[in-house]
Design an enzyme around this catalytic site. Structure first.
Site, mmCIF file in Angstrom:
data_model
loop_
_atom_site.group_PDB
_atom_site.id
_atom_site.type_symbol
_atom_site.label_atom_id
_atom_site.label_comp_id
_atom_site.label_asym_id
_atom_site.label_seq_id
_atom_site.Cartn_x
_atom_site.Cartn_y
_atom_site.Cartn_z
ATOM 1 N N GLU A 1 -3.231 7.189 -0.095
ATOM 2 C CA GLU A 1 -1.932 6.536 -0.228
ATOM 3 C C GLU A 1 -1.635 5.621 0.957
ATOM 4 O OE1 GLU A 1 -1.079 10.714 1.503
ATOM 5 O OE2 GLU A 1 -2.567 9.704 0.246
ATOM 6 N N ASP B 1 2.151 4.229 4.747
ATOM 7 C CA ASP B 1 1.761 5.478 4.089
ATOM 8 C C ASP B 1 2.908 5.950 3.196
ATOM 9 O OD1 ASP B 1 1.693 8.695 4.201
ATOM 10 O OD2 ASP B 1 -0.337 7.894 4.335
ATOM 11 N N ILE B 2 2.602 6.230 1.925
ATOM 12 C CA ILE B 2 3.626 6.706 0.987
ATOM 13 C C ILE B 2 4.028 8.126 1.376
ATOM 14 C CG2 ILE B 2 4.163 7.189 -1.434
ATOM 15 C CD1 ILE B 2 1.987 5.156 -2.191
#
Length: 382
Positions: free
Chosen positions: A295, A252-253
């Site tokens: 994301e 996950d960004i």
């Protein structure tokens, strides 16, 4: 006074009759031998035609790129009694090779399949590729067509393949016999062969593109969630049969909403695409990468234990954190990623594949939650 011509006696008449009979028998035997030769030739031609018809049916019925290429290299050599068969395909921007790699088609399976960006790489003028070329093998002219063969053919046929006026590649065949392909031979048959293979190639490539579109996230060009879930089930089954471990990463960004707020959705899209590219660069062809939404990404590593999976995850994390992201509008930005990691081994891969897959993803998600709560930009295992 005229002298009388003596009448032939019975012995002479009998000898003449025997000679005539023997001559007739010799002619009959010669005719019979010719008929047998013609019949043998007819049977041989019929057998050859039947083999070629079977080959045509095989390649026309091929539903995938792998199936078609396999048939070209194996069945064609047998059907046409060839010693070497190679195939050149033109892929100007490398898109076809990338798509095939994303579809898990390992091109190393086909050492005699050559991808080139442009015709000039064949060291021959474009005009030479308008019609089939037959004759003796010459290294200066034809080496690039047969680079994958240690033993070069004595005679060759280079068959251009065109679709809609565009050269898409060349089918290249050869024999160790110098008299097999000669410049004065008719080319109707091999031109027909090149045309059929060109149509079949275009068909399977279009089919693969449709498959690729259906399994690909349109923004990042990595697999979509549906494909990753399907692939995960397949890999769990394979791991169970071959008794090896699988690792799963949930990525996950970090603070992606802030990136969107500061640089706009266009900037956010730039970051998503580059993150996907950097993750992919650290993976093997056999691994699976997909965007799960927003994301979030998921990676499935085959035949990988926990130690090796951590090394891969750390490489991914560092590749994202260590280098700025260039934005298409203007400027650059920094980004980091949090990674949750888990593995399944032979002991934990006993339940139904769907149950194992769900449990594996849930554990990777929990590990990701720990990485987020632990300060982000880190790898956690569960």
């Amino acid at each position: 006074m005229d002298s009388a011509i003596p009448a032939p006696d019975d012995d002479t008449l009998e000898l003449d009759a025997q000679d005539a009979l023997q001559e007739l028998q010799r002619e009959n035997q010669a005719l019979r031998a010719r008929l047998e030769n013609l019949l043998e030739l007819a049977h041989r031609n019929q057998s050859i035609m039947a083999r070629h018809q079977n080959f045509d049916l095989k390649i026309i019925g091929a539903n995938s790129f792998r199936e078609l290429i396999t048939n070209i290299f194996s069945a064609l050599a047998i059907t046409s009694e060839l010693d070497v068969v190679s195939l050149v395909l033109f892929d100007k921007y490398g898109d076809l090779q990338q798509m095939l790699a994303d579809l898990k088609i390992d091109l190393n399976e086909f050492p005699h399949l050559l991808f080139l960006r442009h015709e000039v790489e064949l060291s021959q003028p474009e005009s030479a590729l308008r019609k089939p070329q037959l004759g003796l093998y010459q290294s200066l002219a034809y080496a690039s067509y047969f680079t994958s063969f240690n033993k070069k053919p004595a005679s060759i046929a280079i068959i251009p393949m065109r679709r809609q006026g565009r050269l898409i590649g060349c089918l290249n065949v050869g024999s160790f016999r110098a008299d097999r392909f000669q410049p004065n031979m008719a080319t109707d048959f091999i031109e027909r062969l090149g045309s059929i293979i060109a149509i079949c190639l275009e068909n399977v490539i279009n089919n693969e593109r449709l498959t690729y579109i259906g399994m690909t996230d349109p923004l990042t060009n990595v697999s979509n969630r549906r494909y990753v879930e399907q692939r995960t089930l397949e890999e769990i089954g394979r791991a169970r049969r071959q008794r090896y471990s699988i690792a799963c990463m949930y990525l996950d960004i970090d603070f992606f909403k802030q990136i969107n707020d500061r640089y706009g959705h266009e900037g956010g899209d730039d970051v998503l695409k580059e993150v996907a590219r950097r993750i992919k660069a650290e993976l093997r062809l056999s691994d699976t990468l997909g965007r799960f939404g927003g994301e979030e990404f998921v990676v499935v590593l085959v035949n990988t234990n926990l130690h090796d999976a951590i090394l891969v995850a750390e490489r991914i994390r560092k590749s994202i954190a260590s280098q700025e992201f260039t934005l298409s509008a203007s400027g650059t930005c920094q980004a980091t990623i949090s990674i949750g990691l888990t593995t399944i081994d032979e002991k934990s891969n006993q339940d139904n594949a769907s149950v194992v897959a769900r449990d594996m993803l849930q554990r990777a998600d929990r590990a990701l939650y720990q990485a987020k709560n632990g300060g982000r930009n880190q790898v956690r295992c569960y």
